[in-house]
Write a protein that holds these residues in place. Structure first.
Motif, PDB file in Angstrom:
ATOM      1  N   GLY A  94       0.798  -1.213   0.000  1.00 47.98           N
ATOM      2  CA  GLY A  94       0.000   0.000   0.000  1.00 47.98           C
ATOM      3  C   GLY A  94       0.832   1.265   0.000  1.00 47.98           C
ATOM      4  O   GLY A  94       2.061   1.240  -0.003  1.00 47.98           O
ATOM      5  N   CYS A  95       0.130   2.385   0.010  1.00 46.25           N
ATOM      6  CA  CYS A  95       0.740   3.703   0.085  1.00 46.25           C
ATOM      7  C   CYS A  95      -0.106   4.548   1.019  1.00 46.25           C
ATOM      8  O   CYS A  95      -1.032   4.045   1.653  1.00 46.25           O
ATOM      9  CB  CYS A  95       0.853   4.341  -1.299  1.00 46.25           C
ATOM     10  N   VAL A  96       0.191   5.836   1.102  1.00 45.38           N
ATOM     11  CA  VAL A  96      -0.418   6.667   2.125  1.00 45.38           C
ATOM     12  C   VAL A  96      -1.930   6.748   2.002  1.00 45.38           C
ATOM     13  O   VAL A  96      -2.639   6.849   3.006  1.00 45.38           O
ATOM     14  CB  VAL A  96       0.205   8.088   2.114  1.00 45.38           C
ATOM     15  N   ASP A  97      -2.485   6.655   0.782  1.00 41.79           N
ATOM     16  CA  ASP A  97      -3.928   6.859   0.620  1.00 41.79           C
ATOM     17  C   ASP A  97      -4.639   5.684  -0.041  1.00 41.79           C
ATOM     18  O   ASP A  97      -5.756   5.818  -0.517  1.00 41.79           O
ATOM     19  CB  ASP A  97      -4.194   8.121  -0.197  1.00 41.79           C
ATOM     20  N   GLY A  98      -3.990   4.507  -0.071  1.00 45.53           N
ATOM     21  CA  GLY A  98      -4.665   3.388  -0.683  1.00 45.53           C
ATOM     22  C   GLY A  98      -3.865   2.100  -0.630  1.00 45.53           C
ATOM     23  O   GLY A  98      -2.816   2.011   0.015  1.00 45.53           O
ATOM     24  N   VAL A  99      -4.383   1.102  -1.321  1.00 43.76           N
ATOM     25  CA  VAL A  99      -3.734  -0.207  -1.387  1.00 43.76           C
ATOM     26  C   VAL A  99      -3.522  -0.564  -2.856  1.00 43.76           C
ATOM     27  O   VAL A  99      -4.147   0.006  -3.753  1.00 43.76           O
ATOM     28  CB  VAL A  99      -4.596  -1.286  -0.704  1.00 43.76           C
ATOM     29  N   PHE A 100      -2.627  -1.538  -3.097  1.00 43.24           N
ATOM     30  CA  PHE A 100      -2.272  -1.904  -4.460  1.00 43.24           C
ATOM     31  C   PHE A 100      -2.816  -3.271  -4.842  1.00 43.24           C
ATOM     32  O   PHE A 100      -2.823  -4.204  -4.029  1.00 43.24           O
ATOM     33  CB  PHE A 100      -0.747  -1.916  -4.646  1.00 43.24           C
TER      34      PHE A 100
END
Length: 503
Positions: free
Chosen positions: A337-343
């Motif tokens: 993921g990242c700061v505002d979501g998932v991959f």
């Protein structure tokens, strides 16, 4: 009689050229680097480089279609000119076939001069037989002997640090680095949007959605890691309910949990990615979540290795179901993921907003929609903070002067959601290969412990925060802080299951 095709013949000729370009010392280096890939008997019978290559081909570690191991070996041995002559400079070396442990030992052997080697042999005089410490014995051979004596392996490099640290102190830093990275292979913190080295930043004091409420709860609640003692977690919330609820009734109401079924629990488990690191240990989380939510009365559905498109399709299908007879819905996402979501597995990002918007449907009106997100939200690692005598001044936040009138039977857009995330923004989240992630395992443990006691979900998540915050990376340098965010309008209290919690 089998004949080689042109491609195979060219590859065999290439391997022969490699042998002709290497000396006896280079052969010993090759054998040492491949000692984790072949048996001792195979290594002892390999008197030439082509013998070694034949063994690797038999084990399907080397082939005309995949010469990456050869490129990796030659790169480690700094045979860059030979790589260019062979026309392999365009091939990506398969970083990882040669273990980090074996690579460490090889690097140390290349850095030690004859004088230092003599001193190392002297310090090992009480550890290895004198015959093993003869003048002709190389450092790689010493490593082999220490491994045979069970004094050295990938999980135990203490004798290496002690001996080489005394003889060549500058190399001790490399050994310490290996130990930290080896610990990191068990405690993985690369559930991020990029595979690059992680920046280290001190944990700063930020305004988090649950900060004020959680601090008040923690101040008022006696929490212990000893599960045999009473955990009075709900008292802090009920005592403070008067200023959390706008109505004249001081009681915080609960969502109804009396439907025909508890609801659906969707688990999206992303393990294998196109180019990101494999999330080893995530299947342990999946099975733990599956067992706990089945125990809580949910119909559990699992989806494995979803790209972005598939993730959105699965959520759309979930929203399209009839949830009229259900009490709530749960969605667990285990991914990078990242700061505002998932991959997704294709590295396509699904934002937290998209996750929530996907479950805006009429049959879930006024029902809790619960997301549990296990993913990194950045690349920084949280450092521990120690108690201080001074405290930061309280900060007051102004609110706009608005009317309190509302339209009957309407709710704000985005109401009745919970996003329980494994870490705060910009930071990594730790995962153990053999035990799963800190966050999911703490969540499952506390659900099993506290649901039978009638504890509400936000209080359970407060205890999860407490448990995870007490954990530390084996080096003691890194911490993790989960972060729940919610727009719930009532307390979520799951009915006490009739059966015992799963083990």
């Amino acid at each position: 009689m089998a004949f080689l095709c042109d491609e195979e013949m060219k590859f065999q000729q290439m391997l022969l050229r490699v042998q002709e370009s290497l000396g006896d010392d280079d052969l010993q280096d090759l054998l040492f680097l491949c000692s984790d890939l072949l048996s001792p008997r195979e290594l002892s019978e390999a008197s030439t480089a082509t013998d070694l290559f034949s063994c690797l081909q038999t084990k399907e570690l080397l082939s005309p279609n995949d010469p990456s191991l050869l490129v990796e070996l030659l790169t480690i041995m700094k045979q860059n000119n030979l790589i260019r002559k062979l026309g392999l400079d365009g091939c990506m070396e398969n970083n990882g076939t040669i273990s980090a442990y074996r690579l460490l030992l090889f690097e140390l052997s290349q850095s030690i001069c004859d004088k230092d080697l003599k001193n190392i042999k002297f310090m090992l005089g009480k550890t290895l037989p004198r015959k093993k410490l003869e003048r002709e014995t190389t450092l790689l051979q010493l490593f082999w002997e220490l491994e045979k004596e069970d004094r050295l392996d990938e999980n135990n490099v203490e004798i290496l640090q002690e001996v080489i640290g005394n003889v060549y102190p500058a190399l001790e830093k490399r050994i310490i680095q290996y130990k930290e990275e080896a610990a990191g292979e068990t405690f993985i913190a690369q559930e991020t949007e990029n595979n690059f080295s992680m920046s280290v930043q001190p944990l700063s004091v930020t305004s988090l959605p649950l900060d004020e409420m959680m601090e008040e709860q923690v101040d008022r609640v006696s929490v212990t890691e000893d599960q045999s003692q009473s955990l009075d977690i709900t008292s802090g919330i009920s005592n403070e309910s008067s200023h959390l609820c706008v109505s004249d009734d001081p009681e915080i109401h609960q969502y109804e949990m009396k439907g025909d079924k508890r609801g659906i629990c969707l688990i999206i488990n992303n393990c294998n990615f196109t180019s990101m690191q494999m999330r080893e240990g995530t299947d342990i989380d999946k099975e733990s979540l599956k067992a706990v939510f089945q125990w809580l009365g949910f119909e559990v559905c699992t989806e494995q290795d979803c790209d972005k498109k598939r993730m959105l399709e699965v959520l759309k299908d979930l929203a399209g179901r009839d949830h009229t007879g259900a009490d709530c819905v749960v969605c667990c996402v285990l991914s990078h993921g990242c700061v505002d979501g998932v991959f997704g597995t294709d590295e396509g990002k699904v934002t937290f907003r998209e996750l929530k918007e996907s479950l805006q449907c009429s049959s879930l009106f006024r029902k809790p929609k619960l997301f549990f997100i296990q993913a990194c939200r950045g690349t920084s690692k949280q450092r521990p903070m120690w108690p201080q005598n001074n405290r930061a001044d309280d900060v007051a936040f102004g609110d706009a002067d608005i009317s309190t009138d509302s339209i009957p039977d309407s709710i704000p857009e985005g109401a009745d959601f919970l996003l329980a995330m494994s870490t705060v923004p910009d930071n990594v989240s730790f995962r153990e290969k053999t035990k799963g992630t800190w966050f999911i395992q703490a969540l499952c443990h506390n659900l099993k412990q506290l649901v039978p006691r009638g504890v509400d979900l936000l209080s359970i998540l407060t205890q999860v925060n407490n448990d995870v915050s007490r954990k530390s990376h084996p080096t003691g340098r890194w911490k993790q802080m989960p972060q729940p965010e919610f727009t719930l309008t009532k307390r979520v209290v799951f009915p006490i299951p009739k059966t015992q919690p799963p083990q």
